[in-house]
Write a protein that holds these residues in place. Structure first.
Motif, mmCIF file in Angstrom:
data_model
loop_
_atom_site.group_PDB
_atom_site.id
_atom_site.type_symbol
_atom_site.label_atom_id
_atom_site.label_comp_id
_atom_site.label_asym_id
_atom_site.label_seq_id
_atom_site.Cartn_x
_atom_site.Cartn_y
_atom_site.Cartn_z
ATOM 1 N N HIS A 4 0.819 -1.209 0.000
ATOM 2 C CA HIS A 4 0.000 0.000 0.000
ATOM 3 C C HIS A 4 0.858 1.266 0.000
ATOM 4 O O HIS A 4 1.917 1.301 0.622
ATOM 5 C CB HIS A 4 -0.931 0.010 1.210
ATOM 6 C CG HIS A 4 -1.781 -1.208 1.282
ATOM 7 N ND1 HIS A 4 -2.809 -1.451 0.411
ATOM 8 C CD2 HIS A 4 -1.716 -2.289 2.101
ATOM 9 C CE1 HIS A 4 -3.361 -2.616 0.693
ATOM 10 N NE2 HIS A 4 -2.709 -3.153 1.712
ATOM 11 N N THR A 5 0.381 2.287 -0.666
ATOM 12 C CA THR A 5 1.028 3.594 -0.657
ATOM 13 C C THR A 5 0.664 4.310 0.635
ATOM 14 O O THR A 5 -0.491 4.264 1.071
ATOM 15 C CB THR A 5 0.559 4.446 -1.862
ATOM 16 O OG1 THR A 5 0.987 3.797 -3.052
ATOM 17 C CG2 THR A 5 1.120 5.854 -1.815
ATOM 18 N N VAL A 6 1.644 4.983 1.237
ATOM 19 C CA VAL A 6 1.418 5.780 2.434
ATOM 20 C C VAL A 6 1.173 7.225 2.007
ATOM 21 O O VAL A 6 2.013 7.837 1.348
ATOM 22 C CB VAL A 6 2.624 5.714 3.397
ATOM 23 C CG1 VAL A 6 2.451 6.705 4.549
ATOM 24 C CG2 VAL A 6 2.821 4.298 3.917
ATOM 25 N N VAL A 7 0.038 7.764 2.390
ATOM 26 C CA VAL A 7 -0.280 9.176 2.179
ATOM 27 C C VAL A 7 -0.147 9.848 3.532
ATOM 28 O O VAL A 7 -0.733 9.399 4.514
ATOM 29 C CB VAL A 7 -1.716 9.360 1.637
ATOM 30 C CG1 VAL A 7 -2.030 10.849 1.457
ATOM 31 C CG2 VAL A 7 -1.913 8.591 0.347
ATOM 32 N N SER A 8 0.642 10.921 3.584
ATOM 33 C CA SER A 8 0.834 11.618 4.855
ATOM 34 C C SER A 8 0.832 13.120 4.637
ATOM 35 O O SER A 8 0.747 13.596 3.510
ATOM 36 C CB SER A 8 2.156 11.196 5.510
ATOM 37 O OG SER A 8 3.251 11.824 4.856
ATOM 38 N N GLY A 9 0.973 13.834 5.743
ATOM 39 C CA GLY A 9 0.979 15.287 5.711
ATOM 40 C C GLY A 9 2.256 15.904 5.189
ATOM 41 O O GLY A 9 2.396 17.125 5.193
ATOM 42 N N GLY A 10 3.191 15.088 4.743
ATOM 43 C CA GLY A 10 4.364 15.596 4.047
ATOM 44 C C GLY A 10 5.504 16.101 4.901
ATOM 45 O O GLY A 10 6.447 16.682 4.380
ATOM 46 N N GLY A 11 5.466 15.853 6.213
ATOM 47 C CA GLY A 11 6.572 16.233 7.084
ATOM 48 C C GLY A 11 7.537 15.071 7.265
ATOM 49 O O GLY A 11 7.176 13.915 7.059
ATOM 50 N N ASN A 12 8.777 15.395 7.669
ATOM 51 C CA ASN A 12 9.756 14.311 7.865
ATOM 52 C C ASN A 12 10.256 14.232 9.298
ATOM 53 O O ASN A 12 11.327 13.709 9.546
ATOM 54 C CB ASN A 12 10.928 14.450 6.892
ATOM 55 C CG ASN A 12 11.867 15.574 7.249
ATOM 56 O OD1 ASN A 12 11.601 16.359 8.152
ATOM 57 N ND2 ASN A 12 12.977 15.674 6.549
ATOM 58 N N VAL A 13 9.486 14.748 10.236
ATOM 59 C CA VAL A 13 9.878 14.728 11.639
ATOM 60 C C VAL A 13 8.869 13.937 12.465
ATOM 61 O O VAL A 13 7.758 13.691 12.027
ATOM 62 C CB VAL A 13 10.002 16.171 12.200
ATOM 63 C CG1 VAL A 13 11.142 16.907 11.527
ATOM 64 C CG2 VAL A 13 8.707 16.939 12.023
ATOM 65 N N SER A 14 9.292 13.541 13.643
ATOM 66 C CA SER A 14 8.458 12.871 14.627
ATOM 67 C C SER A 14 7.770 11.637 14.033
ATOM 68 O O SER A 14 8.379 10.890 13.266
ATOM 69 C CB SER A 14 7.447 13.864 15.201
ATOM 70 O OG SER A 14 6.744 13.311 16.275
#
Length: 178
Positions: free
Chosen positions: A33-43
């Motif tokens: 599955h593809t991961v869709v996220s808010g585009g940040g690279n922290v936490s």
């Protein structure tokens, strides 16, 4: 396979939560599955995306221009979309996802969870909405929601629309309809 949008914290959190996000990223990647996220690279957001890519998965980050520096944009994403506003970000996350999983997080995570859950309840989409809560982080919230239901403010149907679980594999299965 499907694209699963994950809502989670982008601020500093305890290691158990970043480990949970990493476990979810790996599980989504290894199940295709593809991961869709808010585009940040922290936490947690960063741990989610990095572990998905390390496991051979694809990541899609969607971030508003105003948060590019604040959330340290995930420049390693397979696809990074920069929007002008938060509303555009959320709409694009909704449009590109086939299901949603919420991890522990703050007001941004809660806002995203409630908006997506409400839209599903109102029939604006039929995508699964899953709350992954292995550490009982959301226990007080869920108790309050059940109380609101007994008082007639939240329908039983709405409560049932939010699928709550405590394991990563179960969350992925629920979010992907498997």
């Amino acid at each position: 396979m499907s694209a699963i949008c994950v809502y989670c914290a982008s601020g500093p959190v305890d290691e158990q939560f970043t480990d949970l996000a990493a476990d979810l990223g790996r599980e989504l990647a290894t199940t295709g599955h593809t991961v869709v996220s808010g585009g940040g690279n922290v936490s947690m957001m960063g741990a989610l995306a990095e572990s998905a890519r390390a496991a051979g998965g694809r990541t899609l980050g969607i971030i508003p221009r105003g948060l590019m520096e604040r959330e340290v944009a995930d420049l390693g994403a397979d696809e990074l979309v920069v929007t002008e506003t938060m509303r555009q970000r959320k709409q694009m996350m909704d449009d590109r996802a086939d299901g949603f999983i919420a991890l522990p997080g703050g007001i941004g995570t809660l806002e995203e969870l409630f908006e997506t859950w409400t839209a599903g309840y109102l029939g604006m989409h039929d995508k699964p909405v899953v709350l992954l809560d292995p550490f009982e982080f959301y226990t007080p919230l869920l108790s309050w929601l059940r109380d609101l239901s007994t008082r007639g403010f939240v329908s039983t149907t709405a409560l049932e629309r939010l699928q709550v679980c405590d394991s990563v594999p179960t969350a992925v299965a629920l979010a992907t309809g498997r």
